[in-house]
Write an enzyme that holds these catalytic residues in place. Structure first.
Site, short mmCIF file in Angstrom:
data_model
loop_
_atom_site.label_atom_id
_atom_site.label_comp_id
_atom_site.label_asym_id
_atom_site.label_seq_id
_atom_site.Cartn_x
_atom_site.Cartn_y
_atom_site.Cartn_z
N HIS A 201 0.78 -1.22 0.04
CA HIS A 201 -0.07 -0.06 0.02
C HIS A 201 0.88 1.36 -0.04
O HIS A 201 0.56 2.11 -0.57
CB HIS A 201 -0.89 0.09 1.26
CG HIS A 201 -1.67 -0.99 1.21
ND1 HIS A 201 -2.54 -1.58 0.15
CD2 HIS A 201 -2.30 -1.90 2.17
CE1 HIS A 201 -3.27 -2.62 0.48
NE2 HIS A 201 -3.08 -2.78 1.58
N CYS A 497 -0.14 -3.80 -17.56
CA CYS A 497 -0.82 -2.83 -16.76
C CYS A 497 -0.53 -2.84 -15.09
O CYS A 497 -1.26 -2.44 -14.34
CB CYS A 497 -2.37 -2.87 -16.93
SG CYS A 497 -3.15 -4.47 -16.35
C1 PEP Z 1 -1.94 -6.98 -11.75
O1 PEP Z 1 -2.08 -7.94 -10.96
O2 PEP Z 1 -0.73 -6.74 -11.92
C2 PEP Z 1 -2.91 -5.98 -11.69
C3 PEP Z 1 -2.97 -4.82 -12.66
O3 PEP Z 1 -4.08 -6.26 -11.04
P1 PEP Z 1 -4.27 -5.67 -9.51
O4 PEP Z 1 -3.31 -4.88 -9.17
O5 PEP Z 1 -5.70 -4.86 -9.60
O6 PEP Z 1 -4.44 -7.12 -8.74
#
Ligand code: PEP
Ligand code: MG
Length: 561
Positions: A201, A497
């Protein structure tokens, strides 16, 4: 204590001081005097006058209620949906009648209010750690609740963020979400923590607030108040023994970089014009209220609409939320991720049974096995918002594993008129089968946060093993390459992402591997744009090949540099 990232000496002595190394999780340069966050043991220092047990019980329970209210107020003021969700959950735990009951019982047994709170929280903490998985991750939240409640019981300020009256570099063992969101970027020049990981976080919120940060920084604990340090939040380096002239130069470079980044605009391109789309990660339309120029949204995390609900949001409410994003869209791309429930995002209304290891359980798209209605309604709402706005959203499923799963998802989406259907690659099995998945889909988006967790078998919140979650781990890069190659062969886009996309040193490597878009929080976009513009595609490809041949993250970084 964290082990240093493999192959990187944790501390290097130079004539003027030492260089500490951790993980750079929020880019930017800063220099200034250290100010340490007070240790929570301060809360238990000193003596307090004995009072009647029932008075102590009243004080202790009121203190917990006060902590719960304060956290709820912070949640309301939080700009970032991630922060809001985390703080709301903490406020909810502080108000738990079982916790309050055990605090009251301890005080009636003769404990002082602070001791009664400490003992009750320790008991709950142990139960959470024993339960493991998602519950174990919440143990740190309980520590923060305990500290806030004890501070309230002793009439001390709830936040231990120091206020020395001048700008400073904050050093802490770790920061709670509540402390991170109250940081004022005007006075906190940078954050250094001994613990924490790249997807903790602290990291996510520091990046969202534009505060340079280095986590898992071994030796940070030894830094003394007033020591002047220079921090590089991209490289993950902290230098001590910094003189005034050097500090002024760092500040000047930092101001220059910021000004340049503010002015940075235009599509993502390498120096020779190879396009790599720069997209935003958002949780709601509010996140689009930014001056940063981007080419669209690469990850719309829809679960923030579903958190803290007793029942699923109605169709109308969902359509309104999606329409708001589609209408405020920068550029021409929006990738909507369907509900990603489970583990770090539990949704009580789904009525799923408790699991001993939720990270390996009914997560993401797997929820469709138990509750297909939730996915179908969401797809109906996305399709309705698309019709109302004329926007053509790309829609993807989280946490997919098999070809059969994506085929079923694609069928549900396409039957509703959604044209561009994709999936996130977060599970190694999906990366290894990228070609077959792409036979059913139009695009892939690699979620490196979860892909790291499942590739290296490390809980993504695990501070002590943060080096294994480093996105430069060659095994992770190999899986990214696998997906990008599959995309190239199929002539279909493959983006990233996860937080790796926000690393300006890694961006050229990802482009060189063949990734076609990078999606990140708004503040990271300018530095990534600059980094791409500084290299030709051939240079990016060379850096990618070298990084893939490395044996550890440090070697991968230096080979690619
Ligand atoms: C990931 O797992 O990289 C992602 C973008 O999803 P989240 O962070 O929402 O799990
Ligand atoms: Mg994920």
């Amino acid at each position: 204590m964290n082990e240093p990232p493999e192959g990187r000496a944790p501390v290097t002595e130079t004539s003027g001081g030492v260089t500490l190394r951790g993980l750079g999780v929020s880019p930017g340069l800063a220099a200034g005097p250290v100010c340490r966050m007070e240790d929570s043991t301060r809360l238990l220092d000193g003596h307090w006058a004995a009072a009647e047990p029932h008075v102590e019980a009243g004080t202790a329970v009121r203190a917990l209620e006060q902590a719960s209210r304060a956290l709820a107020e912070l949640a309301e003021r939080a700009a970032e949906p991630e922060a809001r969700a985390i703080l709301e959950a903490q406020s909810f735990i502080a108000a738990d009648p079982l916790l309050q009951e055990s605090v009251r019982a301890n005080a009636l047994d003769g404990m002082h209010a602070p001791d009664a709170i400490t003992a009750a929280c320790a008991h709950h903490r142990e139960a959470l750690v024993t339960a493991g998985g998602y519950f174990a991750e919440r143990a740190a939240d309980l520590d923060d609740i305990r500290n806030r409640a004890i501070a309230a019981a002793r009439n001390l300020p709830m936040s231990a963020i120091p206020d020395p009256g001048h700008p400073f570099v904050l050093v802490a063992d770790d920061l709670s979400p509540a402390d991170t969101i109250t940081l004022d970027p005007a006075t906190v020049l940078a954050v250094i923590t001994e613990k924490g990981g790249p997807t903790s976080h602290t990291a996510i919120l520091a990046r969202a607030r534009g505060v340079p940060a280095v986590v898992a920084c071994r030796g940070a604990r030894e830094l003394r108040d007033g020591t002047r340090v220079a921090v590089d939040g991209a490289l993950g380096e902290v230098r001590t023994g910094v003189g005034e002239a050097e500090a002024a130069e760092v500040r000047w470079r930092s101001a220059e970089i910021r000004a340049r980044l503010r002015a940075s605009a235009g599509p993502g391109r390498t120096a020779d014009g190879h396009p790599v789309k720069l997209l935003l990660n958002i949780g709601s339309a509010a996140d689009l209220d930014t001056e940063v120029s981007a080419e669209g949204v690469g990850l719309f995390r829809t679960e923030f609409l579903f958190l803290d609900r007793r029942s699923a949001p109605e169709m109308d409410e969902q359509v309104a939320a999606y329409e708001a994003v589609f209408r405020a869209l920068p550029g021409d791309r929006v990738v909507v991720r369907t509900l990603d429930a489970g583990t770090d995002k539990p949704l009580p209304f789904l009525g799923l049974p408790e699991e001993t290891n939720p990270a390996l359980g009914v997560r993401g798209l797997r929820v469709v096995r138990a509750r297909p209605d939730v996915l179908d309604t969401q797809l109906d709402a996305i399709a309705a918002a698309a019709r109302a706005t004329g926007v053509r959203p790309w829609v993807m499923a989280p946490m997919v594993t098999t070809v059969a799963e994506v085929a079923d998802f694609a069928r549900r989406a396409r039957s509703r008129g959604i044209v561009d259907v994709g999936a996130m690659v977060e599970v190694p099995a999906a990366a290894l089968r990228a070609s077959r998945l792409l036979a059913e889909l139009d695009f892939l988006s690699i979620g490196t946060n979860d892909l790291s967790q499942y590739t290296c078998a490390v809980d993504r919140q695990h501070g002590e093993l943060a080096d294994l979650l480093d996105p430069w781990q060659p095994a992770l890069l190999r899986l990214v390459a696998e997906c990008a190659d599959a995309g190239r062969r199929a002539g279909k886009p493959v983006g990233v992402c996860g937080e790796a996309a926000a690393d300006p040193l890694l961006a050229p490597v990802l482009a060189g591997l063949g990734v076609t878009s990078l999606s990140m929080s708004a503040l990271s976009v300018p530095a990534v744009r600059e980094a791409l513009a500084g290299r030709t595609l051939a240079e990016c490809e060379r850096a990618a090949r070298s990084a893939l041949e490395a044996d550890d993250p440090a070697e991968a970084r230096s080979r690619a540099g």
